[in-house]
Design a protein around this motif. Sequence first.
Motif, PDB file in Angstrom:
ATOM      1  N   ASN A 112       0.812  -1.205   0.081  1.00 14.49           N
ATOM      2  CA  ASN A 112       0.086   0.035  -0.260  1.00 14.49           C
ATOM      3  C   ASN A 112       0.912   1.326   0.089  1.00 14.49           C
ATOM      4  OD1 ASN A 112      -2.612   0.989  -0.268  1.00 14.49           O
ATOM      5  ND2 ASN A 112      -2.745   1.215   1.921  1.00 14.49           N
ATOM      6  N   SER A 171       1.239  -5.506  -2.717  1.00 12.08           N
ATOM      7  CA  SER A 171      -0.186  -5.197  -2.350  1.00 12.08           C
ATOM      8  C   SER A 171      -1.191  -5.981  -3.136  1.00 12.08           C
ATOM      9  CB  SER A 171      -0.307  -3.769  -2.775  1.00 12.08           C
ATOM     10  OG  SER A 171       0.616  -2.946  -1.910  1.00 12.08           O
ATOM     11  N   ARG A 172      -1.117  -6.066  -4.464  1.00 14.48           N
ATOM     12  CA  ARG A 172      -2.130  -6.706  -5.199  1.00 14.48           C
ATOM     13  C   ARG A 172      -2.070  -8.361  -4.969  1.00 14.48           C
ATOM     14  NH1 ARG A 172      -5.149  -5.908  -9.390  1.00 14.48           N
ATOM     15  NH2 ARG A 172      -4.271  -3.716  -9.714  1.00 14.48           N
ATOM     16  N   ASP A 218       1.618   0.163  -9.691  1.00 13.76           N
ATOM     17  CA  ASP A 218       0.358  -0.103  -9.586  1.00 13.76           C
ATOM     18  C   ASP A 218      -0.505   0.597  -8.484  1.00 13.76           C
ATOM     19  OD1 ASP A 218      -1.995  -1.863  -9.458  1.00 13.76           O
ATOM     20  OD2 ASP A 218      -1.221  -3.480  -8.770  1.00 13.76           O
ATOM     21  N   LEU A 270      -3.678   0.273  -7.970  1.00 14.85           N
ATOM     22  CA  LEU A 270      -4.574  -0.681  -7.105  1.00 14.85           C
ATOM     23  C   LEU A 270      -5.976   0.011  -7.250  1.00 14.85           C
ATOM     24  CD1 LEU A 270      -2.743  -1.009  -3.831  1.00 14.85           C
ATOM     25  CD2 LEU A 270      -2.719  -2.478  -5.536  1.00 14.85           C
ATOM     26  N   LEU A 323      -9.053  -2.512  -7.521  1.00 13.25           N
ATOM     27  CA  LEU A 323      -9.487  -3.561  -6.665  1.00 13.25           C
ATOM     28  C   LEU A 323     -10.850  -3.017  -5.898  1.00 13.25           C
ATOM     29  CD1 LEU A 323      -6.160  -3.942  -4.892  1.00 13.25           C
ATOM     30  CD2 LEU A 323      -7.022  -5.407  -6.570  1.00 13.25           C
ATOM     31  N   GLN A 383     -11.004  -6.164  -1.056  1.00 14.93           N
ATOM     32  CA  GLN A 383      -9.506  -6.357  -1.304  1.00 14.93           C
ATOM     33  C   GLN A 383      -8.699  -5.079  -0.935  1.00 14.93           C
ATOM     34  OE1 GLN A 383     -10.098  -6.865  -5.724  1.00 14.93           O
ATOM     35  NE2 GLN A 383      -9.676  -8.905  -5.562  1.00 14.93           N
ATOM     36  N   MET A 384      -9.274  -3.843  -0.865  1.00 14.64           N
ATOM     37  CA  MET A 384      -8.550  -2.615  -0.370  1.00 14.64           C
ATOM     38  C   MET A 384      -8.416  -2.756   0.995  1.00 14.64           C
ATOM     39  SD  MET A 384      -7.154  -0.790  -2.748  1.00 14.64           S
ATOM     40  CE  MET A 384      -6.563   0.300  -1.527  1.00 14.64           C
ATOM     41  N   VAL A 396      -5.731  -5.109   1.913  1.00 14.71           N
ATOM     42  CA  VAL A 396      -4.469  -4.391   2.040  1.00 14.71           C
ATOM     43  C   VAL A 396      -4.342  -3.329   3.212  1.00 14.71           C
ATOM     44  CG1 VAL A 396      -3.239  -2.741   0.594  1.00 14.71           C
ATOM     45  CG2 VAL A 396      -4.274  -4.605  -0.728  1.00 14.71           C
TER      46      VAL A 396
END
Length: 193
Positions: A94, A122-123, A140, A142, A145, A149-150, A153
């Motif tokens: 992140n 992160s991903r 990325d 993100l 997402l 998913q966030m 993270v």
Amino acid sequence: MADDGQGRLRTEGGGAGGAVVAGGEMLLSVGLLALALLAVYRLYLRWGTRNGPGGAARQGEAAALPRMKRRDFSLEQLREFDGARNPRILLAVNGKVFDVTKGSKFYGPEGPYGIFAGRDASRGLATFCLDKDALRDEYDDLSDLNAVQMESVREWEMQFKEKYDYVGRLLKPGEEPSEYTDEEDTKDHTKQE
């Protein structure tokens, strides 16, 4: 059981049954010893060679590393710290970079999460995917997402903050690195201890 005078054991009832019992006990003892040795060997294979050739030396070398001074990293700079080219292992979560060297058995080249070493993890952490396809070679953001998913993270980021040293930020393309003072660096390191 008693000796029958010819070097054989006999039972109270006589006969050769005593010799069979003694032979069976010996066979059982040898079998149990073989199983114990096999178990020790398998434990050695599983734990003793976990870090591959020179693994213990690599972990000792990593433990002797001084604390890393705070700085920011581009993706290219981060890749140098993969545990293979450099004994120090860094990864980003992140947008924050953590020194995970003390977790080298997990994040080192032979570790189960070694794919994240020197990369933005992160991903992969958000999607629970350990495939190289889950990691990007360029920055990325993100943005694709979903909310779950966030949140994942952010939870991973909090776990890394609690366990590992925060050493800087992951720079977006074109972003300039921050200048960190020794005072900021020392304050943050003592706060984590």
